[in-house]
Design a protein around this motif. Structure first.
Motif, PDB file in Angstrom:
ATOM      1  N   UNK A 204      42.236 -25.907 -33.333  1.00 15.34           N
ATOM      2  CA  UNK A 204      40.790 -25.838 -33.490  1.00 15.34           C
ATOM      3  C   UNK A 204      40.111 -26.820 -32.552  1.00 15.34           C
ATOM      4  N   UNK A 205      39.076 -26.347 -31.865  1.00 17.45           N
ATOM      5  CA  UNK A 205      38.302 -27.172 -30.955  1.00 17.45           C
ATOM      6  C   UNK A 205      36.830 -26.985 -31.274  1.00 17.45           C
ATOM      7  N   UNK A 206      36.097 -28.085 -31.303  1.00 20.41           N
ATOM      8  CA  UNK A 206      34.647 -28.009 -31.448  1.00 20.41           C
ATOM      9  C   UNK A 206      34.038 -27.864 -30.065  1.00 20.41           C
ATOM     10  N   UNK A 207      33.088 -26.933 -29.935  1.00 22.76           N
ATOM     11  CA  UNK A 207      32.297 -26.783 -28.717  1.00 22.76           C
ATOM     12  C   UNK A 207      30.839 -26.984 -29.121  1.00 22.76           C
ATOM     13  N   UNK A 208      30.154 -27.912 -28.454  1.00 24.26           N
ATOM     14  CA  UNK A 208      28.774 -28.229 -28.825  1.00 24.26           C
ATOM     15  C   UNK A 208      28.040 -28.796 -27.611  1.00 24.26           C
ATOM     16  N   UNK A 209      26.733 -28.617 -27.604  1.00 28.57           N
ATOM     17  CA  UNK A 209      25.865 -29.287 -26.627  1.00 28.57           C
ATOM     18  C   UNK A 209      24.956 -30.222 -27.410  1.00 28.57           C
ATOM     19  N   UNK A 210      24.826 -31.465 -26.920  1.00 26.32           N
ATOM     20  CA  UNK A 210      23.990 -32.449 -27.599  1.00 26.32           C
ATOM     21  C   UNK A 210      23.047 -33.122 -26.610  1.00 26.32           C
ATOM     22  N   UNK A 211      21.936 -33.615 -27.150  1.00 29.70           N
ATOM     23  CA  UNK A 211      21.051 -34.425 -26.323  1.00 29.70           C
ATOM     24  C   UNK A 211      21.457 -35.897 -26.459  1.00 29.70           C
TER      25      UNK A 211
ATOM     26  N   UNK B  81      23.939 -19.326 -40.512  1.00 31.33           N
ATOM     27  CA  UNK B  81      22.661 -19.569 -39.825  1.00 31.33           C
ATOM     28  C   UNK B  81      22.842 -19.603 -38.308  1.00 31.33           C
ATOM     29  N   UNK B  82      23.962 -20.133 -37.850  1.00 29.15           N
ATOM     30  CA  UNK B  82      24.248 -20.114 -36.408  1.00 29.15           C
ATOM     31  C   UNK B  82      24.386 -18.677 -35.927  1.00 29.15           C
ATOM     32  N   UNK B  83      25.131 -17.871 -36.693  1.00 28.65           N
ATOM     33  CA  UNK B  83      25.269 -16.468 -36.312  1.00 28.65           C
ATOM     34  C   UNK B  83      23.898 -15.791 -36.258  1.00 28.65           C
ATOM     35  N   UNK B  84      23.083 -16.010 -37.276  1.00 29.38           N
ATOM     36  CA  UNK B  84      21.776 -15.363 -37.311  1.00 29.38           C
ATOM     37  C   UNK B  84      20.874 -15.834 -36.172  1.00 29.38           C
ATOM     38  N   UNK B  85      21.047 -17.076 -35.707  1.00 25.03           N
ATOM     39  CA  UNK B  85      20.259 -17.545 -34.563  1.00 25.03           C
ATOM     40  C   UNK B  85      20.696 -16.837 -33.279  1.00 25.03           C
ATOM     41  N   UNK B  86      21.985 -16.479 -33.190  1.00 27.75           N
ATOM     42  CA  UNK B  86      22.495 -15.729 -32.034  1.00 27.75           C
ATOM     43  C   UNK B  86      22.062 -14.266 -32.151  1.00 27.75           C
ATOM     44  N   UNK B  87      22.148 -13.734 -33.368  1.00 27.89           N
ATOM     45  CA  UNK B  87      21.627 -12.402 -33.647  1.00 27.89           C
ATOM     46  C   UNK B  87      22.595 -11.246 -33.494  1.00 27.89           C
TER      47      UNK B  87
ATOM     48  N   UNK C 140      44.304 -17.977 -37.578  1.00 31.98           N
ATOM     49  CA  UNK C 140      45.753 -18.100 -37.465  1.00 31.98           C
ATOM     50  C   UNK C 140      46.170 -19.174 -36.478  1.00 31.98           C
ATOM     51  N   UNK C 141      47.264 -18.910 -35.759  1.00 37.66           N
ATOM     52  CA  UNK C 141      47.812 -19.901 -34.835  1.00 37.66           C
ATOM     53  C   UNK C 141      47.168 -19.867 -33.459  1.00 37.66           C
ATOM     54  N   UNK C 142      46.302 -18.901 -33.225  1.00 34.08           N
ATOM     55  CA  UNK C 142      45.646 -18.794 -31.917  1.00 34.08           C
ATOM     56  C   UNK C 142      44.570 -19.870 -31.779  1.00 34.08           C
ATOM     57  N   UNK C 143      44.279 -20.308 -30.552  1.00 32.37           N
ATOM     58  CA  UNK C 143      43.179 -21.258 -30.362  1.00 32.37           C
ATOM     59  C   UNK C 143      41.866 -20.664 -30.893  1.00 32.37           C
ATOM     60  N   UNK C 144      41.077 -21.511 -31.544  1.00 31.65           N
ATOM     61  CA  UNK C 144      39.791 -21.081 -32.082  1.00 31.65           C
ATOM     62  C   UNK C 144      38.767 -22.174 -31.821  1.00 31.65           C
ATOM     63  N   UNK C 145      37.525 -21.755 -31.668  1.00 33.46           N
ATOM     64  CA  UNK C 145      36.452 -22.680 -31.331  1.00 33.46           C
ATOM     65  C   UNK C 145      35.393 -22.682 -32.418  1.00 33.46           C
ATOM     66  N   UNK C 146      35.036 -23.864 -32.876  1.00 27.58           N
ATOM     67  CA  UNK C 146      33.988 -24.033 -33.877  1.00 27.58           C
ATOM     68  C   UNK C 146      32.690 -24.252 -33.117  1.00 27.58           C
ATOM     69  N   UNK C 147      31.693 -23.377 -33.375  1.00 29.72           N
ATOM     70  CA  UNK C 147      30.484 -23.393 -32.543  1.00 29.72           C
ATOM     71  C   UNK C 147      29.210 -23.730 -33.328  1.00 29.72           C
ATOM     72  N   UNK C 148      29.344 -24.217 -34.555  1.00 27.32           N
ATOM     73  CA  UNK C 148      28.160 -24.679 -35.270  1.00 27.32           C
ATOM     74  C   UNK C 148      27.976 -24.046 -36.616  1.00 27.32           C
ATOM     75  N   UNK C 149      26.988 -24.490 -37.273  1.00 27.07           N
ATOM     76  CA  UNK C 149      26.003 -25.508 -36.982  1.00 27.07           C
ATOM     77  C   UNK C 149      26.403 -26.878 -37.507  1.00 27.07           C
ATOM     78  N   UNK C 150      25.375 -27.694 -37.767  1.00 29.21           N
ATOM     79  CA  UNK C 150      25.569 -29.102 -38.085  1.00 29.21           C
ATOM     80  C   UNK C 150      26.502 -29.301 -39.279  1.00 29.21           C
ATOM     81  N   UNK C 151      26.309 -28.533 -40.339  1.00 27.29           N
ATOM     82  CA  UNK C 151      27.143 -28.688 -41.538  1.00 27.29           C
ATOM     83  C   UNK C 151      28.595 -28.323 -41.230  1.00 27.29           C
TER      84      UNK C 151
END
Length: 164
Positions: free
Chosen positions: A8-15, A51-57, A93-104
Motif C-alpha cells: 500500500x502506498x499513499x499518493x497525495x498532493x499537499x500545500x 467523498x473523494x470518489x464523488x468529488x472525482x465523479x 490483495x497482494x498487488x500494489x495499491x494506492x490510497x488516494x484520499x481523503x483526509x480521514x
C-alpha cells in the motif's frame, strides 16, 4: 488493525500547510501533478473514501476503483465497495495499491503503509482538509524531483518517503 498483505502506498498532493482540499475539491490547478498521479496509479488498484470518489465523479480509467463507505447500500457502476480500509486492502490483495484520499482515509492508512508519494506544492491555499504531519523519526525521504509549472506558476516537488 493488522497490516494488509499487499503493498500500500499513499499518493497525495499537499500545500505548505499540509492542506489537501476545500469543499471536497482541489484548491489548486496543477496539470503536471494530475499527469504524475495518472502515471503512478494506472494499472493498479486505487482505494478512496466515498467523498473523494464523488468529488472525482466517475471511476478512473485503467485502474481498479475501490471505494470505502459505511453505507452498505451505496454503489456505482465500475466501482467495488468496502466497509473499511482493511476490507479495501484485502480486496486489492497482494498487488500494489494506492490510497488516494481523503483526509480521514489518509489518517487511518498512515500507520499501515510503507511508502508515501507526496506532491509538495510550494504555496498556501485555503483548505478545510489536511494530510497528517510526517514524523521524520518514522519516515525517510528517498527521492525528490523539483519542478515549476509554467501553466499554474507554482513550484512543486514530487517527494517519496519510505518508512524507517
Amino acid at each position: 488493525m493488522t497490516t494488509p498483505s499487499g503493498q500500500l502506498t499513499i499518493v497525495v498532493a499537499t500545500d505548505l500547510n499540509n492542506g489537501i482540499g476545500i469543499n471536497n475539491t482541489l484548491p489548486w490547478r496543477l496539470p503536471e501533478d494530475l499527469a504524475h498521479f495518472k502515471r503512478t496509479t494506472s494499472g493498479h488498484a486505487i482505494l478512496m473514501g466515498r467523498k473523494t470518489f464523488e468529488s472525482i465523479g466517475r471511476p478512473l480509467p485503467n485502474r481498479r476503483n475501490i471505494v470505502i463507505t459505511r453505507n452498505a447500500d451505496w454503489q456505482h457502476a465500475g466501482v467495488e465497495t468496502a466497509a473499511s480500509l482493511q476490507e479495501a486492502a484485502a480486496l486489492a490483495g497482494d498487488a500494489p495499491a494506492f490510497i488516494i484520499g481523503g483526509a480521514q482515509v489518509y489518517a487511518e492508512a498512515l500507520p499501515l503503509v510503507d511508502r508515501l508519494i507526496i506532491t509538495r506544492i510550494a504555496a498556501s491555499f485555503d483548505c478545510d482538509a489536511f494530510f497528517p504531519a510526517i514524523d521524520e523519526q518514522r519516515w525517510q525521504e528517498t527521492a525528490r524531483e523539483e519542478h515549476h509549472s509554467e501553466t499554474s506558476g507554482l513550484d512543486y516537488a514530487f517527494v517519496t518517503y519510505q518508512r524507517r
